[in-house]
Design a protein around this motif. Sequence first.
Motif, PDB file in Angstrom:
ATOM      1  N   LEU A 202       0.834  -1.202   0.000  1.00 39.52           N
ATOM      2  CA  LEU A 202       0.000   0.000   0.000  1.00 39.52           C
ATOM      3  C   LEU A 202       0.866   1.249   0.000  1.00 39.52           C
ATOM      4  O   LEU A 202       1.640   1.475   0.943  1.00 39.52           O
ATOM      5  CB  LEU A 202      -0.932   0.017   1.215  1.00 39.52           C
ATOM      6  CG  LEU A 202      -2.284  -0.690   1.034  1.00 39.52           C
ATOM      7  CD1 LEU A 202      -2.093  -2.183   0.857  1.00 39.52           C
ATOM      8  CD2 LEU A 202      -3.208  -0.389   2.183  1.00 39.52           C
ATOM      9  N   PRO A 203       0.763   2.070  -1.030  1.00 41.85           N
ATOM     10  CA  PRO A 203       1.536   3.316  -1.070  1.00 41.85           C
ATOM     11  C   PRO A 203       1.100   4.280   0.030  1.00 41.85           C
ATOM     12  O   PRO A 203      -0.045   4.262   0.489  1.00 41.85           O
ATOM     13  CB  PRO A 203       1.222   3.876  -2.458  1.00 41.85           C
ATOM     14  CG  PRO A 203       0.768   2.695  -3.265  1.00 41.85           C
ATOM     15  CD  PRO A 203       0.029   1.827  -2.287  1.00 41.85           C
ATOM     16  N   LYS A 204       2.055   5.131   0.416  1.00 41.26           N
ATOM     17  CA  LYS A 204       1.782   6.176   1.402  1.00 41.26           C
ATOM     18  C   LYS A 204       1.891   7.554   0.759  1.00 41.26           C
ATOM     19  O   LYS A 204       2.569   7.738  -0.252  1.00 41.26           O
ATOM     20  CB  LYS A 204       2.779   6.079   2.564  1.00 41.26           C
ATOM     21  CG  LYS A 204       2.620   4.831   3.423  1.00 41.26           C
ATOM     22  CD  LYS A 204       3.609   4.846   4.577  1.00 41.26           C
ATOM     23  CE  LYS A 204       3.427   3.629   5.477  1.00 41.26           C
ATOM     24  NZ  LYS A 204       4.395   3.637   6.611  1.00 41.26           N
ATOM     25  N   ASP A 205       1.212   8.525   1.386  1.00 39.67           N
ATOM     26  CA  ASP A 205       1.323   9.904   0.910  1.00 39.67           C
ATOM     27  C   ASP A 205       2.540  10.582   1.543  1.00 39.67           C
ATOM     28  O   ASP A 205       3.312   9.950   2.286  1.00 39.67           O
ATOM     29  CB  ASP A 205       0.037  10.674   1.189  1.00 39.67           C
ATOM     30  CG  ASP A 205      -0.292  10.788   2.676  1.00 39.67           C
ATOM     31  OD1 ASP A 205       0.624  10.652   3.518  1.00 39.67           O
ATOM     32  OD2 ASP A 205      -1.475  11.028   3.003  1.00 39.67           O
ATOM     33  N   THR A 223       0.786   1.108  -7.100  1.00 40.06           N
ATOM     34  CA  THR A 223       1.012  -0.151  -6.391  1.00 40.06           C
ATOM     35  C   THR A 223       2.068  -0.982  -7.099  1.00 40.06           C
ATOM     36  O   THR A 223       2.962  -1.553  -6.452  1.00 40.06           O
ATOM     37  CB  THR A 223      -0.305  -0.947  -6.273  1.00 40.06           C
ATOM     38  OG1 THR A 223      -1.279  -0.154  -5.600  1.00 40.06           O
ATOM     39  CG2 THR A 223      -0.080  -2.232  -5.498  1.00 40.06           C
ATOM     40  N   ILE A 224       1.998  -1.066  -8.415  1.00 37.25           N
ATOM     41  CA  ILE A 224       3.009  -1.810  -9.183  1.00 37.25           C
ATOM     42  C   ILE A 224       4.393  -1.204  -8.967  1.00 37.25           C
ATOM     43  O   ILE A 224       5.393  -1.920  -8.787  1.00 37.25           O
ATOM     44  CB  ILE A 224       2.640  -1.851 -10.673  1.00 37.25           C
ATOM     45  CG1 ILE A 224       1.420  -2.760 -10.887  1.00 37.25           C
ATOM     46  CG2 ILE A 224       3.808  -2.343 -11.516  1.00 37.25           C
ATOM     47  CD1 ILE A 224       0.897  -2.778 -12.307  1.00 37.25           C
ATOM     48  N   ASP A 225       4.475   0.108  -8.952  1.00 39.51           N
ATOM     49  CA  ASP A 225       5.767   0.765  -8.707  1.00 39.51           C
ATOM     50  C   ASP A 225       6.311   0.395  -7.333  1.00 39.51           C
ATOM     51  O   ASP A 225       7.508   0.105  -7.178  1.00 39.51           O
ATOM     52  CB  ASP A 225       5.617   2.283  -8.813  1.00 39.51           C
ATOM     53  CG  ASP A 225       5.362   2.751 -10.243  1.00 39.51           C
ATOM     54  OD1 ASP A 225       5.619   1.961 -11.180  1.00 39.51           O
ATOM     55  OD2 ASP A 225       4.891   3.895 -10.413  1.00 39.51           O
ATOM     56  N   LEU A 226       5.436   0.388  -6.309  1.00 39.08           N
ATOM     57  CA  LEU A 226       5.872   0.043  -4.958  1.00 39.08           C
ATOM     58  C   LEU A 226       6.247  -1.429  -4.847  1.00 39.08           C
ATOM     59  O   LEU A 226       7.203  -1.781  -4.132  1.00 39.08           O
ATOM     60  CB  LEU A 226       4.766   0.383  -3.959  1.00 39.08           C
ATOM     61  CG  LEU A 226       5.051   0.069  -2.485  1.00 39.08           C
ATOM     62  CD1 LEU A 226       6.261   0.869  -1.996  1.00 39.08           C
ATOM     63  CD2 LEU A 226       3.828   0.371  -1.626  1.00 39.08           C
ATOM     64  N   MET A 227       5.529  -2.299  -5.548  1.00 38.92           N
ATOM     65  CA  MET A 227       5.805  -3.741  -5.485  1.00 38.92           C
ATOM     66  C   MET A 227       7.231  -4.074  -5.885  1.00 38.92           C
ATOM     67  O   MET A 227       7.813  -5.046  -5.392  1.00 38.92           O
ATOM     68  CB  MET A 227       4.838  -4.497  -6.407  1.00 38.92           C
ATOM     69  CG  MET A 227       3.425  -4.636  -5.866  1.00 38.92           C
ATOM     70  SD  MET A 227       2.228  -4.983  -7.182  1.00 38.92           S
ATOM     71  CE  MET A 227       3.069  -6.193  -8.169  1.00 38.92           C
ATOM     72  N   GLN A 228       7.818  -3.273  -6.758  1.00 37.04           N
ATOM     73  CA  GLN A 228       9.161  -3.571  -7.245  1.00 37.04           C
ATOM     74  C   GLN A 228      10.216  -3.466  -6.151  1.00 37.04           C
ATOM     75  O   GLN A 228      11.329  -3.984  -6.289  1.00 37.04           O
ATOM     76  CB  GLN A 228       9.496  -2.650  -8.415  1.00 37.04           C
ATOM     77  CG  GLN A 228       8.631  -2.925  -9.633  1.00 37.04           C
ATOM     78  CD  GLN A 228       8.970  -2.013 -10.801  1.00 37.04           C
ATOM     79  OE1 GLN A 228      10.054  -2.092 -11.372  1.00 37.04           O
ATOM     80  NE2 GLN A 228       8.035  -1.146 -11.159  1.00 37.04           N
ATOM     81  N   SER A 229       9.882  -2.841  -5.043  1.00 35.60           N
ATOM     82  CA  SER A 229      10.795  -2.795  -3.900  1.00 35.60           C
ATOM     83  C   SER A 229      10.881  -4.136  -3.191  1.00 35.60           C
ATOM     84  O   SER A 229      11.813  -4.395  -2.427  1.00 35.60           O
ATOM     85  CB  SER A 229      10.341  -1.731  -2.904  1.00 35.60           C
ATOM     86  OG  SER A 229       9.134  -2.147  -2.248  1.00 35.60           O
TER      87      SER A 229
END
Length: 358
Positions: A202-205, A223-229
Amino acid sequence: MKLTTQYVFLLIFSSLFFTTEVFAKPPSASRIEQELVPPPLLPQHDQNYKGQPRTIAVTLTIEEKEIEIDDGVYLQALTFNGSVPAPIIVATENDFVEVTLINPATNQMFHNIDFHAATGAMGGASITGINPGEKTILRFKATKPGVFVYHCAPGGRVTPFHVVAGMNGAILVLPRDGLRDAQNKKIDYDKAYYLGEQDFYLPKDDNGQFIRYANINEAMTPTIDLMQSLIPSHIVFNGRVGALTGNNALTAAVGEKVLFIHSQANRDSRPHIIGGHADLVWQGGSFSNQPLKDMETWFVPGGAAVAALYEFKQPGLYAYVNHNLIEAIQLGAAAHIQVSGSWNNELMQSVLPPTPIN
């Protein structure tokens, strides 16, 4: 709706199979319309079926909806039948599993289904692709006894997004005539529970607060961008922090043999019962292999389901956790089991209660 290259490929590829697979004449077998139930429960089933192979017919309706995964924390989820994980299906070795997959017109996305228990056509993924407003029927023969993951696999970089948005479940394929222990003796279970472990991203602001998106399309790219972490914000059992604790704790009684089915469609996990063990573990999920005995902690590889059986010996509260305790305690991968019965002092007793040291 704009289709990606992967979607177009799947649609073209699926047309090669429709006439031979999906619309084939049904096998000459008795038909059971299995009523699926939300996890952690299993549908009614015979764990010692010896008759002729049957057709186990189930319906999975895709629901794109918002769910609350922690207090005040919301996820735009993709689900089968509205639950995370999806319901567990139960069949017996050599049964035919017939799945009606429905993608309501109110949804936004293309979906399909990949059964790790199935043989051919990408587990069914390449012949089940449906747009909103469509349905399809897949039938496969469950030739391998064990527990297996199923999930959505629409193609390309959106496949892991569909999985971590909640679109995964499990199927239990029992051996004909039931389970066997490490000495090849028949063994039955008194209860069975399905725990689907799920990693969420879940992305944060800018203020460090989790973002609540208006719909699935809005949530997808960040979400896809964050998943790559590869760093989840949450790791939970059955869709929510604390979903199987407190009033929702699993229950058992002293002397009951409980079968735990644990799936993780994306990441490795290490289940452990605090205060107990696993008498038997079918490592890798295969019932064709001899189970391991007396395991303190067992292993669930990402993209797999594993079955473990334990007979409870003492009453009280047990914690069932992913024994990466960071993931269990800080991210949410924990459940409780409330066990009733009489205490056995031979197994454990307090010899000296907490006492000041003189």
